[in-house]
Scaffold this motif. Structure first.
Motif, PDB file in Angstrom:
ATOM      1  N   UNK A  50       2.757  -2.448 -16.593  1.00 24.95           N
ATOM      2  CA  UNK A  50       3.987  -1.745 -16.246  1.00 24.95           C
ATOM      3  C   UNK A  50       4.419  -0.757 -17.319  1.00 24.95           C
ATOM      4  N   UNK A  51       4.809   0.439 -16.895  1.00 21.45           N
ATOM      5  CA  UNK A  51       5.541   1.356 -17.761  1.00 21.45           C
ATOM      6  C   UNK A  51       7.022   1.148 -17.462  1.00 21.45           C
ATOM      7  N   UNK A  52       7.500   1.701 -16.369  1.00 19.05           N
ATOM      8  CA  UNK A  52       8.867   1.417 -15.926  1.00 19.05           C
ATOM      9  C   UNK A  52       8.843   0.934 -14.475  1.00 19.05           C
ATOM     10  N   UNK A  53       8.134   1.684 -13.626  1.00 24.69           N
ATOM     11  CA  UNK A  53       8.092   1.367 -12.210  1.00 24.69           C
ATOM     12  C   UNK A  53       6.778   0.650 -11.919  1.00 24.69           C
ATOM     13  N   UNK A  54       6.817  -0.685 -11.873  1.00 21.55           N
ATOM     14  CA  UNK A  54       5.613  -1.485 -11.883  1.00 21.55           C
ATOM     15  C   UNK A  54       4.904  -1.568 -10.545  1.00 21.55           C
ATOM     16  N   UNK A  55       3.577  -1.743 -10.620  1.00 19.08           N
ATOM     17  CA  UNK A  55       2.753  -1.930  -9.439  1.00 19.08           C
ATOM     18  C   UNK A  55       3.128  -0.926  -8.357  1.00 19.08           C
ATOM     19  N   UNK A  56       3.385   0.316  -8.772  1.00 17.09           N
ATOM     20  CA  UNK A  56       3.890   1.332  -7.861  1.00 17.09           C
ATOM     21  C   UNK A  56       2.817   1.753  -6.867  1.00 17.09           C
ATOM     22  N   UNK A  57       3.253   2.009  -5.636  1.00 17.28           N
ATOM     23  CA  UNK A  57       2.318   2.508  -4.614  1.00 17.28           C
ATOM     24  C   UNK A  57       2.064   4.006  -4.788  1.00 17.28           C
ATOM     25  N   UNK A  58       2.879   4.666  -5.607  1.00 14.85           N
ATOM     26  CA  UNK A  58       2.697   6.093  -5.840  1.00 14.85           C
ATOM     27  C   UNK A  58       1.555   6.327  -6.812  1.00 14.85           C
ATOM     28  N   UNK A  59       0.737   7.343  -6.539  1.00 14.52           N
ATOM     29  CA  UNK A  59      -0.343   7.664  -7.476  1.00 14.52           C
ATOM     30  C   UNK A  59       0.124   8.656  -8.537  1.00 14.52           C
ATOM     31  N   UNK A  60       1.423   8.937  -8.535  1.00 12.25           N
ATOM     32  CA  UNK A  60       1.976   9.882  -9.513  1.00 12.25           C
ATOM     33  C   UNK A  60       2.511   9.175 -10.748  1.00 12.25           C
ATOM     34  N   UNK A  61       3.138   8.015 -10.532  1.00 12.59           N
ATOM     35  CA  UNK A  61       3.893   7.356 -11.595  1.00 12.59           C
ATOM     36  C   UNK A  61       2.981   6.868 -12.718  1.00 12.59           C
ATOM     37  N   UNK A  62       3.486   6.978 -13.948  1.00  8.80           N
ATOM     38  CA  UNK A  62       2.709   6.586 -15.125  1.00  8.80           C
ATOM     39  C   UNK A  62       2.541   5.075 -15.233  1.00  8.80           C
ATOM     40  N   UNK A  63       1.418   4.677 -15.810  1.00  9.26           N
ATOM     41  CA  UNK A  63       1.193   3.308 -16.238  1.00  9.26           C
ATOM     42  C   UNK A  63       1.234   3.305 -17.765  1.00  9.26           C
ATOM     43  N   UNK A  64       1.022   2.133 -18.372  1.00  8.64           N
ATOM     44  CA  UNK A  64       0.928   2.084 -19.829  1.00  8.64           C
ATOM     45  C   UNK A  64      -0.261   2.899 -20.327  1.00  8.64           C
ATOM     46  N   UNK A  65      -1.304   3.004 -19.515  1.00  5.22           N
ATOM     47  CA  UNK A  65      -2.481   3.766 -19.924  1.00  5.22           C
ATOM     48  C   UNK A  65      -2.166   5.252 -20.021  1.00  5.22           C
ATOM     49  N   UNK A  66      -1.592   5.807 -18.963  1.00  2.00           N
ATOM     50  CA  UNK A  66      -1.279   7.232 -19.001  1.00  2.00           C
ATOM     51  C   UNK A  66      -0.197   7.527 -20.041  1.00  2.00           C
TER      52      UNK A  66
END
Length: 448
Positions: A50-66
């Motif tokens: 999780x970054x902020x919006x976890x397990x998001x269905x959007x392919x736009x939102x950042x993860x900890x990796x990005x």
């Protein structure tokens, strides 16, 4: 020691557990560090944390990796800008501005590598579970060992991962350079110390008791200023730049993500980013952009540029105080962007970090991580002779990878190490893996 020699020591390429291993002109030791981090399994797992919006269905939102990759890019630029001036001021030889950039970039790349599933709520979940588990009263822990669990910290887990858990057959783990490891450690202190440590670098802790000797070697190699002899140190100067890169990316980028997901109106996001960008906006390009997404991306880039310029100026203005350890604040708080940045932070606390999806998954994280810690600590404690070793515990032991056990695949005889290894296992999981294992072990989902 003059500033030139101080900086030369701070830029130490001595590798933890491997001595000095210089790189080549084509690939410096610090660039090698970057590559070593990229190829670790712990870094790859950030794609599903999780970054902020976890397990998001959007392919736009950042993860900890990005987020880590973006922070690394920002850190490289900031390090190079500062490095160019430091080299010119002190006549450093055989050092390039790119070396400063590479050190900060590698440290930024790894800065979240120790985060457990479900973001910072995962840290809270682990702390709370250990405090209420009764395990800390069962065994005779030192105050510092006990505090490692009660104040569990992803920053300390990160140092543990890069210096021990990854490539465990090697002394020093990944055997990164001392400069990168020191820069990585924003909180160069253990969980419990003999006296209060005010200032930003004392708010959290950066290494567990089992890893204290490793950090002491890093501090000695880089000449970090001692704060409490043998216990705590002042920050490595470049750690301030890692903090800027991290804060810049998570605040500005979280705002961008929130606007894309509809939690913050585009106009509000544009206004805040415009205030941050300030005089960096010129030429009328913004007026020629009509797509809200493109406008936000342009403002984001300009805002980041201004934050880096401001941070570099504060760092260079306070270089002497940073080197001797008397400066212990956030660079951006001392810059002209502090006021507009507070506006972003206020919105983030009131709107972004309290968005329903974030709160739902963070709450679920307490249940998931608590259950997993309970199951696996029960198993190792039973196997170690402190509870009845049932068929269930026997099966759980088979599910626990041997890398999280002691010699011969048995629980470590030291209860501190034994419990810390279970925390290593659970904290290293991705969000999806933790949820999947929880559901299967609780019988909600059965393997097919």
């Amino acid at each position: 020691m003059g500033k030139k020699k101080t900086w030369e020591k701070l830029l130490s390429s001595e590798r933890l557990g491997a001595g000095k291993a210089p790189g080549t002109a084509e690939r410096t030791a610090f660039q090698q560090d970057y590559d070593r981090i990229v190829f670790t399994s712990a870094f790859r797992r950030l794609k599903d944390k999780t970054q902020v919006f976890p397990l998001s269905k959007s392919d736009y939102v950042r993860t900890r990796l990005t987020h880590s990759l973006e922070a690394s890019c920002v850190g490289r630029s900031l390090g190079a800008v500062v490095g160019r001036e430091i080299i010119a001021r002190h006549g450093l030889k055989d050092v390039e501005s790119g070396d400063f950039g590479a050190i900060v970039a590698a440290a930024c790349l790894a800065h979240d590598i120790g985060n457990p599933p479900f973001g910072h709520a995962g840290e809270d979940a682990i702390r709370e579970w250990f405090r209420n588990s009764g395990l800390l009263d069962r065994h005779e822990f030192t105050p510092a060992q006990r505090a490692d669990f009660e104040r569990y910290e992803g920053n300390a887990q990160g140092f543990r991962i890069v210096s021990r858990l990854q490539s465990p057959a090697n002394p020093g783990g990944l055997q990164l350079t001392s400069a990168v490891l020191a820069t990585f450690t924003k909180y160069p202190r253990p969980s419990a110390v003999d006296s209060d440590l005010p200032g930003k670098s004392g708010k959290k802790f950066g290494f567990f008791q089992q890893d204290a000797d490793n950090f002491a070697l890093v501090a000695k190699a880089t000449g970090m200023v001692e704060r409490l002899p043998g216990q705590a140190w002042r920050r490595h100067p470049l750690a301030f730049l890692v903090e800027v890169a991290d804060d810049t990316c998570y605040l500005i980028v979280d705002l961008e993500d929130a606007a894309r997901l509809g939690f913050v109106p585009y106009k509000d996001a544009e206004c805040l980013l415009g205030d941050l960008a300030g005089s960096a906006l010129s030429g009328g390009r913004l007026e020629r952009l009509h797509d809200p997404k493109e406008r936000l991306e342009y403002l984001r880039a300009k805002a980041i540029g201004r934050l880096l310029e401001s941070a570099a100026a504060v760092f260079l203005e306070n270089e002497e105080a940073i080197l001797n350890g008397t400066f212990d604040d956030e660079l951006l708080e001392q810059s002209p962007v502090a006021i507009p940045l507070q506006g972003v932070l206020k919105l983030a606390k009131e709107t972004i970090y309290t968005a329903r999806p974030a709160l739902e998954i963070e709450t679920a994280g307490f249940e998931v991580l608590g259950a997993l810690l309970g199951l696996f600590t029960n198993a190792v404690e039973a196997k170690a002779g402190f509870a009845r070793f049932t068929t269930r515990e026997r099966m759980l032991m088979k599910l626990l990878p041997t890398q999280f056990l002691g010699h011969g695949g048995e629980p470590d005889p030291d209860p501190y190490v034994r419990l810390l290894q279970v925390a290593d296992f659970v904290a290293g999981m991705t969000d999806s893996y933790a949820v999947d294992m929880y559901r299967k072990l609780k019988g909600f989902d059965l393997p097919t």
